[in-house]
Design a protein around this motif. Structure first.
Motif, short mmCIF file in Angstrom:
data_model
loop_
_atom_site.label_atom_id
_atom_site.label_comp_id
_atom_site.label_asym_id
_atom_site.label_seq_id
_atom_site.Cartn_x
_atom_site.Cartn_y
_atom_site.Cartn_z
N ARG A 86 63.48 35.56 98.91
CA ARG A 86 64.42 35.63 97.54
C ARG A 86 64.96 34.08 97.26
NH1 ARG A 86 65.22 41.29 98.58
NH2 ARG A 86 66.73 40.68 99.87
N GLN A 483 69.93 39.46 92.72
CA GLN A 483 69.14 38.47 93.34
C GLN A 483 68.21 38.04 92.37
OE1 GLN A 483 67.75 41.25 96.32
NE2 GLN A 483 69.30 41.06 97.48
N PRO A 521 64.14 40.35 88.48
CA PRO A 521 64.20 39.03 89.00
C PRO A 521 64.41 37.75 88.22
CG PRO A 521 62.40 40.31 90.21
CD PRO A 521 62.68 41.14 89.02
#
Length: 592
Positions: A86, A483, A521
């Motif tokens: 990530r 994240q 994301p």
């Protein structure tokens, strides 16, 4: 079934939030979450370990330090391959060269991941904390400007002026650590029963108390760790040596709006002397003063301090070199720029990295200085102007009256103030409310010979926006536990096309809002479009007025007069002053 009482010491705020969120979904634990890295985390654990906890969870080097200083079992939160992946995906938005650096817990899985996915990323493994700065300095010389690392590496990167992105632990790793902690405690549950009963009896008292062992180390405390009690603990530390030697003493001190009464006595157990300190609290009669004059010391906060607050946006682009050079000088500095360009943060950074960082920084906010306080500042023997070897940041002196400004100039000229101290000034270039800005700038540059540091508006450095947003997103990820990797392509185009009239401040709060509302994301085009629709934009705010060139010169002059008059809300005196004409000339133009 008895709940497992866990103390979680997270090295950064984002992990603390993630741990709290996971704990709220479980009914088998009672979780207390505190934030502190390395020595700070160790100190928190030492102070709280005796508060009826069964186990402690933490991460990396912080967990190791805690394990060697407390008697409770410590469970380590691991870093997974997904955590590293990530972080790499977020760093791919950054335009400069980046590396991965950390202890083996991070770099081992990073090497496996890079081999599998064929990533060409340099990886540096630290063997101890002293390795960090030399290793990153070498990488910096080889063109690296961004480091993906743990908290130790992040602090080392900060010392070198490099950007960093923290490799954070995901929810899977945190959940695994909590499960392991519960399993460990339940295997020895009978050991804790008697301790729990006596602890509950003691902490049920209205008063707070602490017990120190013969070596002067905190053995028990009923205080929670928060900002107010940290200040109180510092006060206790001031008198601890005397309390350890002589019993039955009482000390009274005021902290902010509270009065604290500290009393001590000695307790003997198996020929060992323990010192108990009892704390009574009552409301104070007088409150603290306002913040027109504030004082900061570089040692007031451990670790990041103001450097953590210092906007990394100015480590990207052309101003970084000048900021670094100016910080090493003792000459006065004038920071100029529009609203929102980060002048205060740069001033604090100049102080933290300057030659006088071991002395206080005095921040004088001229906008909050009334006549009485300003006169006290100029005439009192306790004024920071009477000091030597300190840094004095005079914020927006253009907001002072003409008389106040003349008094300040005379004081500087006649007292060698700039020779005895490091002076930093800031001026807002796009504010019409501060009449003395130009007068002040002329004096500071031409008479005082200040080094001028112009912070460009964001629209003039729009090429830096992708790098800046990547760093802002990282900081928000750390603080919120999210994240997010970056923007969709169309969303990034919208950000680049926006005019950003309020500069970095506006960008920061827009990124903050986008990170909060984003559940994927990548930040979407629709979210960016909706958020920017509510933001002021120079293209639509009326700041830029077009003129019809088919008009005569007199007609265009009249149009200019009407625009300025509207901006000054009908005030003819201010309108004439801005236009550089007399009031009678303005009157004739309006009549015509």
């Amino acid at each position: 079934m008895q709940k497992t009482k866990i103390l979680a010491v997270a090295p950064y705020e984002g992990m603390a939030d993630a741990i709290s969120a996971i704990a709220q979904s479980r009914d088998d634990i009672r979780m207390t979450v505190q934030t502190g890295d390395l020595d700070t985390g160790k100190r928190i654990a030492v102070e709280l370990a005796h508060n009826n906890y069964d186990v402690i969870i933490s991460r990396g080097g912080t967990a190791e330090l805690i394990r060697s200083n407390v008697e409770l079992p410590v469970i380590d939160i691991p870093i997974s391959v997904y955590d590293v992946l990530r972080t790499i995906k977020l760093a791919e938005n950054y335009s400069g060269k980046f590396i991965i650096a950390g202890f083996s817990a991070i770099t081992n899985c990073s090497k496996v991941l890079c081999d599998l996915l064929q990533y060409d990323i340099d990886i540096i493994t630290f063997t101890n904390e002293t390795d960090t700065v030399p290793a990153l300095r070498k990488a910096q010389k080889e063109g690296c400007t961004l480091v993906l690392c743990d908290m130790v590496g992040s602090k080392a990167a900060q010392k070198l002026g490099m950007n960093s992105i923290l490799i954070s632990s995901g929810t899977e790793s945190i959940t695994s650590a909590i499960d392991e902690a519960v399993k460990l405690v339940r295997s020895s549950e009978h050991v804790h029963k008697q301790k729990d009963l006596f602890q509950e009896l003691l902490t049920g008292e209205e008063r707070e108390f602490l017990i120190f062992n013969p070596a002067g180390t905190l053995w028990f405390s009923s205080l929670s760790v928060d900002e107010e009690n940290t200040t109180l603990m510092n006060l206790i530390e001031t008198y601890l040596k005397a309390f350890l030697k002589v019993p039955d003493q009482t000390v009274t001190r005021q902290i902010r709006d509270q009065i604290y009464i500290l009393s001590n006595r000695h307790i003997y157990y198996e020929d060992q002397k323990y010192t108990a300190i009892t704390i009574h609290q009552q409301a104070a009669i007088l409150s603290e003063d306002d913040m027109g004059l504030t004082i900061y010391n570089s040692l007031d906060q451990e670790g990041d301090g103001f450097a953590n607050e210092y906007s990394s946006s100015h480590k990207v682009g052309n101003t970084a070199h000048m900021i670094e050079k100016y910080s090493k000088s003792t000459l006065p500095v004038l920071i100029v720029g529009e609203n929102g360009t980060g002048k205060d943060k740069i001033a604090k950074h100049l102080y933290e990295t300057g030659n006088y960082s071991s002395y206080p920084l005095y921040i004088i906010n001229c906008e909050l200085m009334g006549e009485r306080k300003w006169n006290a500042l100029m005439n009192s023997d306790s004024s920071p102007f009477t000091n030597v070897n300190t840094t004095i940041y005079i914020k927006n002196p253009g907001s002072l009256s003409k008389v106040q400004l003349e008094g300040l100039f005379n004081y500087i000229d006649n007292s060698d103030l700039a020779k005895r101290n490091r002076l930093i000034f800031s001026l807002i270039l796009n504010s019409r409310e501060n009449d003395q800005t130009e007068v002040c700038r002329t004096y500071l540059e031409n008479k005082l010979s200040c080094l001028t540091l112009r912070l460009p508006p964001l629209r003039e450095r729009i090429q830096d926006l992708p790098s800046i947003t990547a760093l802002y997103i990282h900081r928000m990820n750390v603080s919120t536990g999210k994240q997010i990797i970056g923007f969709e392509t169309e969303a990034k185009d919208l950000m680049l096309a926006f005019s950003w009239p309020n500069n970095l401040d506006q960008l920061h709060h827009v990124i903050k809002e986008l990170v909060i509302i984003t559940k994927t994301p990548y930040i979407s085009y629709e979210d960016v479009k909706n958020v920017l629709a509510n933001e002021p934009d120079e293209k639509t705010s009326g700041k830029n007025h077009g003129f019809d060139l088919s008009l005569t010169l007199d007609e265009m002059n009249n149009q200019i007069v009407q625009i300025v008059l509207e901006q000054e809300k009908g005030n003819k005196e201010k309108t004439a002053k801005r236009l550089g004409i007399s009031r009678s000339t303005l009157w004739r133009m309006l009549k015509k």
